[in-house]
Scaffold this motif. Structure first.
Motif: not given
Length: 344
Positions: A53-57, A64-71, A232-236
């Motif tokens: 998740e961090q790598w893709l962000c 940058r936010q408090q979380d990695e904003p994957i949602a 799926f995440l990288a595809g998103a």
């Protein structure tokens, strides 16, 4: 094609399991790549590289936010628009008591109607609190709140198969969200959907996992011409950035026509490793080798690819192996078995 980045979380194993997992594993092309590449540190650029998740962000230049904003990324890929709300992933999970720990099991097989009924119950209970649940995909649920909570969460992939207590939200608002977590379990405890699931032998959905929160801040970057692999995440990320999918495993007829950079994201090693399923881990390594590494090695040797980078994100320890096409011919760099790269 210029460059191909290959990101493979979970490739290097802890020393105590590596010998058994890698024994007799036929991955000569992966081993040659590692042997002939130059080892470099993973760049951070505002994000650490502990997780995919961090790598893709970092690669797609997410603010940058408090979380990695994957949602925000997967919500868009699932056909919804974030608007100006704050969104969290709220994925359906099963919590299993084992000795003194609640272990998290994701990837439940769930129907759309089941997801809709469970989310409706959550919305009925939490509506007055300004919490709104959505299930555009039965396996990926979302929670919208108006004000950003001051919490840091753990990605679902990192919590999978582990005790949940150490991975619950942390931060100023953590206690409120721990209470919400407990209330959700109470709502689902004797839910009609779960009674039906248990009758037919399926695991009940007895909680959700909250993670990957953020608020929309603008368009993300498009660092690649194509994105492919099993993630799926990288595809998103690719769909949100307007990037076309790359060739499927083993289908490289279009490879010579690509002018830009390409990403191969391989997520299939991570979850088997966290769940202790080394047979599934081995199978995934073999699919990566045959479906992607073999044709990419040939493309590098014949000049269709200028550079391969193998990025291996990991907790507090990330590796990048950079292989230029002239290095592919350095036969004196002898390959080592994969087990020699065990983490100590």
């Amino acid at each position: 094609m210029r460059n191909v980045d290959i990101v493979i979380p979970g490739l290097f194993l802890p020393q105590e399991i590596c010998a058994d997992a890698c024994a007799g594993l036929p991955v000569p092309f992966l081993e040659k790549m590692l042997a002939r590449a130059t080892l470099q540190p993973l760049p951070e650029n505002g994000y650490s590289c502990d997780t995919l998740e961090q790598w893709l962000c970092q690669k797609f230049v997410m603010e940058r936010q408090q979380d990695e904003p994957i949602a925000l990324v997967t919500l868009t890929a699932d056909g919804m628009q974030p608007g100006d709300g704050y969104w969290l992933r709220a994925d359906p999970v099963h919590l299993q008591m084992r000795r003194t720990q609640l272990l998290l099991q994701p990837d439940l097989v769930l129907g759309a109607e089941e997801a809709a009924q469970l989310c409706a119950s959550l919305n009925l209970h939490f509506n007055a609190d300004g919490l709104h649940f959505f299930a555009p995909s039965p396996q990926r649920w979302y929670l919208r709140v108006e004000n950003a909570p001051e919490i840091v969460t753990t990605p679902l992939a990192q919590a999978s198969g582990r005790g949940v207590q150490m991975h619950l939200p942390k931060g100023k608002d953590a206690l409120r969200w721990h209470k919400i977590f407990n209330e959700i379990q109470m709502i689902f405890f004797d839910h009609e959907v779960n009674r039906t699931r248990e009758t037919r032998g399926d695991l009940p959905v007895n909680s959700v996992w909250l993670w990957g929160g953020g608020r929309a801040t603008g368009k993300i970057a498009s660092p690649y011409e194509r994105v492919c692999g099993d993630s799926f995440l990288a595809g998103a990320f690719a769909r949100t950035a307007g990037i076309d999918p790359g060739p499927a495993a083993g289908d490289w007829t279009r490879l010579p026509a690509l002018d830009g950079d390409m990403l191969v994201a391989w997520e299939g090693l991570q979850r088997p490793l966290l769940q202790g399923d080394l047979h599934a881990w081995r199978d995934s390594v073999l699919r990566l080798e045959q479906g992607y590494l073999v044709p990419l090695w040939e493309a590098l040797r014949n000049g269709r690819v200028r550079q391969l980078s193998l990025d291996l994100p990991g907790a507090r320890l990330g590796y990048r192996f950079v292989l230029k096409n002239n290095a592919a011919w350095k036969l004196w760099r002898l390959a080592k078995p994969l087990e020699k790269y065990a983490l100590r």
